[in-house]
Motif scaffolding. Structure first.
Motif, PDB file in Angstrom:
ATOM      1  N   LYS A   8       0.802  -1.299   0.004  1.00 17.39           N
ATOM      2  CA  LYS A   8       0.025   0.213   0.126  1.00 17.39           C
ATOM      3  C   LYS A   8       0.855   1.381   0.200  1.00 17.39           C
ATOM      4  N   LEU A   9       1.881   1.255   0.983  1.00 24.15           N
ATOM      5  CA  LEU A   9       2.873   2.223   0.831  1.00 24.15           C
ATOM      6  C   LEU A   9       3.537   2.560  -0.603  1.00 24.15           C
ATOM      7  N   LYS A  10       3.900   1.234  -1.245  1.00 23.36           N
ATOM      8  CA  LYS A  10       4.499   1.536  -2.746  1.00 23.36           C
ATOM      9  C   LYS A  10       3.576   2.071  -3.507  1.00 23.36           C
ATOM     10  N   LYS A  11       2.259   1.764  -3.475  1.00 20.96           N
ATOM     11  CA  LYS A  11       1.182   2.403  -4.336  1.00 20.96           C
ATOM     12  C   LYS A  11       0.709   3.735  -4.110  1.00 20.96           C
ATOM     13  N   ASP A  12       0.919   3.981  -2.954  1.00 16.69           N
ATOM     14  CA  ASP A  12       0.759   5.436  -2.626  1.00 16.69           C
ATOM     15  C   ASP A  12       1.789   6.292  -3.125  1.00 16.69           C
ATOM     16  N   PHE A  13       3.298   5.883  -2.804  1.00 13.31           N
ATOM     17  CA  PHE A  13       4.187   6.773  -3.368  1.00 13.31           C
ATOM     18  C   PHE A  13       4.187   6.853  -4.837  1.00 13.31           C
ATOM     19  N   ARG A  14       3.875   5.699  -5.544  1.00  8.83           N
ATOM     20  CA  ARG A  14       3.719   5.889  -7.117  1.00  8.83           C
ATOM     21  C   ARG A  14       2.952   6.925  -7.521  1.00  8.83           C
ATOM     22  N   PHE A  16       1.790   9.530  -5.628  1.00  5.67           N
ATOM     23  CA  PHE A  16       2.210  10.760  -5.187  1.00  5.67           C
ATOM     24  C   PHE A  16       3.291  11.327  -6.310  1.00  5.67           C
ATOM     25  N   TYR A  17       4.255  10.288  -6.841  1.00 10.92           N
ATOM     26  CA  TYR A  17       5.249  10.578  -7.740  1.00 10.92           C
ATOM     27  C   TYR A  17       4.532  11.007  -9.111  1.00 10.92           C
ATOM     28  N   LYS A  18       3.497  10.468  -9.564  1.00  7.87           N
ATOM     29  CA  LYS A  18       2.921  10.778 -10.769  1.00  7.87           C
ATOM     30  C   LYS A  18       2.497  12.109 -10.563  1.00  7.87           C
ATOM     31  N   VAL A  19       1.747  12.531  -9.696  1.00  9.01           N
ATOM     32  CA  VAL A  19       1.183  13.866  -9.210  1.00  9.01           C
ATOM     33  C   VAL A  19       2.240  14.668  -9.297  1.00  9.01           C
ATOM     34  N   LEU A  20       3.368  14.513  -8.743  1.00  9.84           N
ATOM     35  CA  LEU A  20       4.424  15.422  -8.383  1.00  9.84           C
ATOM     36  C   LEU A  20       5.084  15.535  -9.990  1.00  9.84           C
TER      37      LEU A  20
END
Length: 162
Positions: A8-14, A16-20
């Motif tokens: 879940k943390l990996k998915k959330d980071f991905r 966030f990374y896309k939005v960034l």
């Protein structure tokens, strides 16, 4: 349980990374446009007086935008005649003049096309210009008898055999 939290943390980071990345790209485009405007002071940004229009950059000192040579409006290819400028100002905001010229229609079809554009494509109310534009188009670009073939009718169909 730890693996689920990690996934879940990996998915959330991905996410966030896309939005960034999208935000950075947008800022980059804005900065490039701003630098262009700063380095080219002869370019002005203005908003058209027409409703639903977009902001566009046009050189302030550019001459000859509405130049007519041999009875043809140079920028659009429209025939010089009464109603030409109304047609240029209202039709070429959204699409090419060539699209207008190739669609040779009668008065009723132009009216229905304009109504369709207003209902589905956010075309503004043309007001008194509508009749001026339609008259210009029907007079200078009337329907042609030649061109595409007519719809086939009264055909004797036959069945192909193997």
């Amino acid at each position: 349980m730890k693996k689920q939290n990690h996934d879940k943390l990996k998915k959330d980071f991905r996410s966030f990374y896309k939005v960034l990345m999208i935000a950075c790209a947008s800022i980059g485009v804005f900065v490039v446009a701003l630098m262009y405007l700063i380095k080219n002071p002869d370019v002005s940004i203005f908003k058209s007086s027409e409703p639903n229009s977009e902001i566009v950059a046009v050189p302030v000192e550019e001459e000859g935008l509405d130049k007519v040579e041999n009875g043809i409006h140079v920028r659009t290819g429209f025939v010089e005649a009464p109603g030409m400028m109304e047609t240029v100002q209202n039709c070429t905001n959204c699409h090419s003049a060539k699209l207008v010229i190739q669609n040779r229609m009668n008065k009723e079809r132009w009216k229905s096309t304009i109504k369709w554009m207003q209902e589905t494509q956010n075309l503004w109310d043309l007001g008194k210009n509508e009749d001026i534009i339609i008259d210009y188009l029907v007079t200078n670009y009337p329907p042609q008898k030649k061109g595409r073939r007519e719809v086939l009718s009264n055909i004797d169909w036959y069945e192909l055999k193997d």
